[in-house]
Write an enzyme that holds these catalytic residues in place. Sequence first.
Site, PDB file in Angstrom:
ATOM      1  N   SER A   1      51.380  83.009   7.532  1.00 35.96           N
ATOM      2  CA  SER A   1      51.794  81.971   8.485  1.00 35.96           C
ATOM      3  C   SER A   1      50.721  81.692   9.535  1.00 35.96           C
ATOM      4  CB  SER A   1      53.090  82.396   9.172  1.00 35.96           C
ATOM      5  OG  SER A   1      52.943  83.693   9.716  1.00 35.96           O
TER       6      SER A   1
ATOM      7  N   THR B   1      56.987  81.673  19.451  1.00 32.57           N
ATOM      8  CA  THR B   1      56.953  81.681  18.002  1.00 32.57           C
ATOM      9  C   THR B   1      58.309  81.173  17.528  1.00 32.57           C
ATOM     10  OG1 THR B   1      56.689  83.064  16.041  1.00 32.57           O
ATOM     11  CG2 THR B   1      57.653  84.128  17.947  1.00 32.57           C
ATOM     12  N   GLY B   2      58.326  80.526  16.391  1.00 31.54           N
ATOM     13  CA  GLY B   2      59.603  80.024  15.893  1.00 31.54           C
ATOM     14  C   GLY B   2      59.544  78.541  15.598  1.00 31.54           C
ATOM     15  N   HIS B   3      60.688  77.927  15.662  1.00 31.02           N
ATOM     16  CA  HIS B   3      60.837  76.541  15.219  1.00 31.02           C
ATOM     17  C   HIS B   3      60.219  75.587  16.238  1.00 31.02           C
ATOM     18  CE1 HIS B   3      63.741  73.494  13.179  1.00 31.02           C
ATOM     19  NE2 HIS B   3      62.492  73.082  13.216  1.00 31.02           N
ATOM     20  N   GLY B   4      58.959  75.244  15.982  1.00 21.78           N
ATOM     21  CA  GLY B   4      58.196  74.473  16.947  1.00 21.78           C
ATOM     22  C   GLY B   4      58.762  73.107  17.243  1.00 21.78           C
TER      23      GLY B   4
ATOM     24  N   THR C   1      54.113  82.179  13.645  1.00 22.21           N
ATOM     25  CA  THR C   1      53.020  82.106  14.596  1.00 22.21           C
ATOM     26  C   THR C   1      52.745  83.429  15.296  1.00 22.21           C
ATOM     27  OG1 THR C   1      53.832  79.914  15.035  1.00 22.21           O
ATOM     28  CG2 THR C   1      52.360  80.856  16.692  1.00 22.21           C
TER      29      THR C   1
ATOM     30  N   THR D   1      48.548  79.421  14.263  1.00 24.46           N
ATOM     31  CA  THR D   1      49.530  79.331  13.186  1.00 24.46           C
ATOM     32  C   THR D   1      49.098  78.342  12.103  1.00 24.46           C
ATOM     33  OG1 THR D   1      51.896  78.953  12.782  1.00 24.46           O
ATOM     34  CG2 THR D   1      50.829  77.435  14.264  1.00 24.46           C
TER      35      THR D   1
ATOM     36  N   ARG E   1      52.066  66.912  10.490  1.00 25.63           N
ATOM     37  CA  ARG E   1      52.973  67.489  11.488  1.00 25.63           C
ATOM     38  C   ARG E   1      52.228  68.532  12.338  1.00 25.63           C
ATOM     39  NH1 ARG E   1      54.892  72.948  12.719  1.00 25.63           N
ATOM     40  NH2 ARG E   1      57.021  72.814  13.472  1.00 25.63           N
ATOM     41  N   VAL E   2      52.337  68.405  13.641  1.00 23.78           N
ATOM     42  CA  VAL E   2      51.792  69.419  14.551  1.00 23.78           C
ATOM     43  C   VAL E   2      52.971  70.054  15.268  1.00 23.78           C
ATOM     44  CG1 VAL E   2      50.360  69.798  16.594  1.00 23.78           C
ATOM     45  CG2 VAL E   2      49.580  68.236  14.807  1.00 23.78           C
ATOM     46  N   GLY E   3      52.964  71.382  15.351  1.00 24.15           N
ATOM     47  CA  GLY E   3      54.082  72.095  15.977  1.00 24.15           C
ATOM     48  C   GLY E   3      53.847  72.357  17.455  1.00 24.15           C
TER      49      GLY E   3
HETATM   50  N1  GLY Z   1      55.854  77.743  15.861  1.00 16.31           N
HETATM   51  C1  GLY Z   1      55.108  77.260  14.800  1.00 16.31           C
HETATM   52  C2  GLY Z   1      55.461  75.967  14.295  1.00 16.31           C
HETATM   53  O1  GLY Z   1      56.606  75.550  14.366  1.00 16.31           O
HETATM   54  O2  GLY Z   1      54.608  75.306  13.782  1.00 16.31           O
END
Ligand code: GLY
Length: 325
Positions: free
Chosen positions: A50, A220-223, A169, A187, A197-199
Amino acid sequence: MPVQPVFVATWRFGVAAARVGWKRLSQGATALDAIESAGNLTEEDPEVNSVGYGGLPNAAGEVELDAAIMNGVGHCAGAVGGLQRTRKPISVARRVFEQTPHTMLVGENARKFALRQGFPEANLLTSQSQERYIEWRKTQLGADVAHFDLGPTNSQPPQPLFTPDNHDTIGLCALDANGDLAVGCTTSGMSWKVPGRVGDSPIIGSGLYVDNEIGGAAGTGHGDEMMKACVSFRTVMNMERGMTPTEACAEALRYLIRKRPPEAHDHYGAALIALRKDGMVGGAATYSGFRHPDRLWQWAEATSADPVLHEGCYVTPGRILEQLG
Ligand code: GLY
């Protein structure tokens, strides 16, 4: 008087990063240099799928990297988004603020910048990540997922996988012997993401934030969720208001959860680490995504050569645990 150095990193794989980061600090490196070294270690590890080399690709089979680094000294930051075919993206991010008048470069021009800065063109796919992409692509039943053909004619839009080894991440925080702070985040982002897509990771205030008078935080997690609430900035501001690092992380996550409908965070998680100016550390995660045994929320703290792995501190009840039994 010299300060006791501290290094903090997200996830179990953050133990190796924390070890390297703390070693650099103990040898007198600045927090910024320690963050870069620790970030590079993870970026170059092909087993971490990741982050960096070996990271899982987007829906078109290309690895796109996001990274940022922020220095408490001078309140400087550099970031790259959607960087392809380049190793050590956190070092490229550092060059952005050191070598240009800007803060973030993205896509093909970030790659050209990296090339001019001496980062050679590189293949970021390993045989393992390539195989996983081929397997995932077979599940897409002919959808042209790489070209935004996500509408009702497709059997399925691309779905990020929720698997034990698709962790996330690496977020990094450091306090050096001078008492200065720096943070970093690097990440390959969500696997099978829509190209381009950029997080949250390279977004200052979302994936990371530091104030040299207060402390630092990284996520870290759902960007796509986390960047809607500027959670790292909020965590640092919470510490300014007197919260401990753990309380500060938990409050920022509660804010995110309060603002978003439950289905937005049911199948994924969000987590934060924080390091205060006085060396106190903490971390928290949403319960829903990071409670399953295969995806337990863990983070590493180093105040010596042997980092300690912390676990838990969840801020919301979640349905995913019930679903998984
Ligand atoms: N936290 C990483 C991402 O969602 O890209």
